[in-house]
Design a protein around this motif. Sequence first.
Motif, PDB file in Angstrom:
ATOM      1  N   SER A   1      39.798  25.522  14.743  1.00 49.13           N
ATOM      2  CA  SER A   1      40.892  25.565  13.768  1.00 49.13           C
ATOM      3  C   SER A   1      42.093  26.324  14.307  1.00 49.13           C
ATOM      4  CB  SER A   1      40.406  26.202  12.464  1.00 49.13           C
ATOM      5  OG  SER A   1      39.398  25.402  11.879  1.00 49.13           O
TER       6      SER A   1
ATOM      7  N   ILE B   1      45.742  24.637  14.774  1.00 45.96           N
ATOM      8  CA  ILE B   1      46.940  25.230  14.167  1.00 45.96           C
ATOM      9  C   ILE B   1      48.013  25.430  15.233  1.00 45.96           C
ATOM     10  CG2 ILE B   1      47.857  27.375  13.166  1.00 45.96           C
ATOM     11  CD1 ILE B   1      45.238  27.460  11.485  1.00 45.96           C
TER      12      ILE B   1
ATOM     13  N   GLN C   1      49.450  21.949  16.115  1.00 47.54           N
ATOM     14  CA  GLN C   1      50.295  21.439  15.039  1.00 47.54           C
ATOM     15  C   GLN C   1      51.612  22.198  14.971  1.00 47.54           C
ATOM     16  OE1 GLN C   1      47.602  21.790  11.693  1.00 47.54           O
ATOM     17  NE2 GLN C   1      46.739  19.749  12.028  1.00 47.54           N
ATOM     18  N   THR C   2      51.561  23.498  15.207  1.00 47.04           N
ATOM     19  CA  THR C   2      52.768  24.320  15.215  1.00 47.04           C
ATOM     20  C   THR C   2      53.723  23.857  16.305  1.00 47.04           C
ATOM     21  OG1 THR C   2      51.621  26.238  14.308  1.00 47.04           O
ATOM     22  CG2 THR C   2      53.615  26.681  15.580  1.00 47.04           C
TER      23      THR C   2
ATOM     24  N   GLN D   1      49.388  20.584   6.330  1.00 53.22           N
ATOM     25  CA  GLN D   1      48.485  20.286   7.447  1.00 53.22           C
ATOM     26  C   GLN D   1      47.470  21.408   7.642  1.00 53.22           C
ATOM     27  OE1 GLN D   1      50.361  18.958  11.123  1.00 53.22           O
ATOM     28  NE2 GLN D   1      52.112  18.215   9.939  1.00 53.22           N
ATOM     29  N   PHE D   2      47.938  22.662   7.558  1.00 50.95           N
ATOM     30  CA  PHE D   2      47.027  23.793   7.734  1.00 50.95           C
ATOM     31  C   PHE D   2      45.971  23.804   6.628  1.00 50.95           C
ATOM     32  CE2 PHE D   2      50.468  26.584   9.961  1.00 50.95           C
ATOM     33  CZ  PHE D   2      50.382  25.778  11.076  1.00 50.95           C
ATOM     34  N   ARG D   3      46.389  23.556   5.389  1.00 49.69           N
ATOM     35  CA  ARG D   3      45.428  23.529   4.275  1.00 49.69           C
ATOM     36  C   ARG D   3      44.368  22.454   4.487  1.00 49.69           C
ATOM     37  NH1 ARG D   3      50.180  23.163   1.195  1.00 49.69           N
ATOM     38  NH2 ARG D   3      51.011  25.221   0.748  1.00 49.69           N
TER      39      ARG D   3
END
Length: 79
Positions: free
Chosen positions: A18, A22, A25-26, A64-66
């Motif tokens: 995860s 993250i 995605q960042t 997206q993070f959720r």
Amino acid sequence: MVVQNSYLSLQVKNVADSISRIKQQTESVGGYMVESNLSNPDEAANGHITVRIPQKQLDSILTQFRSLAVKVVSENLQG
């Protein structure tokens, strides 16, 4: 200009994976990682990552993070 800070606490299946997702995605939205740590005690792994996201991308990246979470434990947004 208003700076917004968002804090998410997520319960995830795989902490290391995860954190990596993250970070990816960042970077995909033009952001960057500030710091990251991973602790893997016998009972349960936990981690922390701090990222900077362009303001225009904040809402979509938080979504997206959720989606990485089994459960969103807490969320706080300050501005």
